[in-house]
Write an enzyme that holds these catalytic residues in place. Structure first.
Site, PDB file in Angstrom:
ATOM      1  N   ASP A 262       0.845  -1.205   0.000  1.00  0.00           N
ATOM      2  CA  ASP A 262       0.000   0.000   0.000  1.00  0.00           C
ATOM      3  C   ASP A 262       0.874   1.247   0.000  1.00  0.00           C
ATOM      4  OD1 ASP A 262       0.752  -0.540   2.733  1.00  0.00           O
ATOM      5  OD2 ASP A 262      -0.830   0.814   3.436  1.00  0.00           O
TER       6      ASP A 262
ATOM      7  N   GLU B 144      -0.096  -0.960   5.899  1.00  0.00           N
ATOM      8  CA  GLU B 144       0.937  -0.349   6.739  1.00  0.00           C
ATOM      9  C   GLU B 144       0.687   1.133   6.913  1.00  0.00           C
ATOM     10  OE1 GLU B 144       4.768   1.496   7.965  1.00  0.00           O
ATOM     11  OE2 GLU B 144       3.526   1.960   6.243  1.00  0.00           O
TER      12      GLU B 144
ATOM     13  N   ARG C 206       4.785  11.767  17.538  1.00  0.00           N
ATOM     14  CA  ARG C 206       5.776  10.714  17.287  1.00  0.00           C
ATOM     15  C   ARG C 206       6.327  10.341  18.656  1.00  0.00           C
ATOM     16  NH1 ARG C 206       5.765   8.305  12.147  1.00  0.00           N
ATOM     17  NH2 ARG C 206       4.787   9.883  10.824  1.00  0.00           N
TER      18      ARG C 206
END
Ligand code: BES
Ligand code: ZN
Length: 454
Positions: A87, A152, A327
């Site tokens: 993907d 993913e 993150r």
């Protein structure tokens, strides 16, 4: 190996053609309208195995299918699991592409297309090294399993579930992943750390309709203003996230690691120049490389609400929204971040609007030990193909499934990315160096031999 290297060289042009074929399939996992193309991409991968007389399985998930294949058993040899994803990210903004995203084009020694580096080109290096071994030697020197997923870029939900239920099928000694970058052109790397992520969408909802901003402005809480206040409140002036307890579990950088990072040939000035900015704000006390690789951050990924058309329109929008992510670094728990974020939002949300938070996906950060024989095998394979030993780096991006592989299979990942930092990953004009594509195939082929000696 000489025969295998020769095979790889002799077939280089066809490998490039096949990469182009793969890249022409617009397999954007986030776009529900492209479901058929996702299936087509999975079929394309499966066909690669069928041609080598292997029997791949296309495994359906609640989202997009995964492709699984394994090579004939070599008793007593180690088993490596190759992971990759077919993907790709959405291609917008379309107008910024020099050539259309799904019409791969050769330019300056690169192939330019969405998915060129992330991850079709890199993933294909392992399929082509498999082909080289099968066609030259008729067999591999080790056991290989392949799991190629289609989710993913949207959080790997299907593969997570598969691993929870059928981890025995993916049992292995190590996981091999090429879905990242080298340190710099000519400086290959083995990556030992990835950041985690916690991704959200936030809706700020105000009045029951858009309002005249003159007649109503000042008397009504503007959802766009409120959104800006809320987002602004999530970091302080030193770029530190304000969620209570956010830094509690962060594994700090050791002095040794900081020294090693500082010793890498990284020029901050050049880095910013290349991106076209003259500097940046960021967490105080850390270098750009440390901030990218080993410190948590907050970034808005999209923001909307109100009038976006031509000219001015005096309107007080009834809603505004944003997509944003934190993150994370090793040891931070995305679930804890979600809980803390909710507390924060309750405090930051002004009267007159309400918030709706969608928790999109989360994954913890990763650190893999460098003192394994697998890492040494990878270093030798890389040296064979790239002509120099790799440096050891961390990455700022995430590959959510790596932690799950560790938990469910007890296997560490060998993160050997063939890309470059300036590949325009997730951005217009994504590219992948064709020379690195071919070197990646050679390194991969050599890796199977090196692993067989362990
Ligand atoms: N290939 C990237 C991860 C990556 C990027 C590794 C840069 C090393 C350097 C991967 O496909 C990716 O983009 N992952 C997403 C995961 C997210 C959608 C859960 C990411 O990091 O944004
Ligand atoms: Zn990727």
């Amino acid at each position: 190996m000489p025969n295998i290297d020769q095979y790889i060289e002799a077939n280089a042009a066809r490998f490039e053609e096949e990469l182009c074929e793969f890249l022409r399939i617009p397999s954007v996992s986030a776009d529900a309208a492209l479901r058929d193309d996702m299936q087509r991409a999975a079929e394309w991968v499966a066909e690669q195995f069928r041609r080598l007389k292997l029997t791949p399985e296309i495994i359906p998930t609640s989202g997009h299918p995964m492709v699984y294949a394994e090579t004939p058993t070599v008793a007593g040899a180690p088993t490596a699991l190759v992971y990759g994803h077919y993907d790709v990210q959405p291609s917008d903004p379309l107008e910024k592409w020099t050539t259309p995203p799904f019409e791969p084009t050769r330019r300056d020694g690169n192939i330019v297309a969405r998915g060129a580096t992330d991850d079709k080109g890199q993933l294909l290096t392992h399929l082509k090294s498999l082909e080289a071994w099968m066609n030259v030697e008729g067999r591999l020197p080790i056991n290989l399993k392949f799991i190629i997923e289609g989710e993913e870029e949207v959080g790997s939900h299907g593969l997570e579930k598969f691993l929870a239920e059928h981890s025995d099928r993916l049992a292995c000694d190590c996981v091999v992943i090429s879905d990242g970058s080298q340190f710099a052109p000519g400086v290959p790397a083995v990556t030992y750390g990835l950041r985690g992520i916690a991704y959200y969408e936030l809706h700020v909802i105000g009045p029951n309709r858009d309002l005249h901003s003159g007649s109503f402005g000042g008397s009504v809480t503007n959802p766009a203003n409120a959104l800006a206040m809320i987002l602004g409140g999530l970091i302080d002036k030193d770029s530190r996230v304000t969620i209570p307890g956010f830094y509690d579990d962060v594994v700090p950088l050791s002095d040794r690691e900081r020294k090693e990072m500082a010793a890498l040939p990284f020029d901050e000035k050049e880095f910013y120049e290349q991106i076209g900015v003259d500097g940046a704000i960021g967490e105080a006390g850390y270098t750009a490389l440390e901030r990218r690789w080993a410190r948590p951050t907050f970034d808005v990924c999209g923001i909307w609400g109100g009038y976006q058309g031509e000219g001015a329109k005096t309107v007080l929008p009834s809603m505004a929204a944003a997509k944003f992510s934190f993150r994370l670094v090793p040891n931070q728990d995305p679930a804890k971040v979600s809980a803390g974020l909710k507390t924060c939002l309750a405090e930051l949300c002004p009267p007159g609007v309400k918030t709706e938070l969608i928790d999109c996906h989360g994954a913890p950060g990763v650190l893999v030990p460098l003192d394994s024989p697998y890492v040494e095998a990878a270093a030798r394979a890389i040296e064979h193909a790239f002509g120099r030993r790799p440096v050891f780096t961390r990455e700022g991006g995430s590959i959510p499934i790596v932690t799950t592989f560790h938990q469910r299979l007890g296997a560490d990942a060998l993160l050997i990315g063939w890309g470059q930092d300036d590949d325009n990953t997730h951005s217009p004009n994504e590219k992948f160096s064709l020379a690195d594509f071919h070197r990646g195939i050679k390194a991969s082929a050599k890796l199977w031999e090196e692993l067989s000696k362990l």
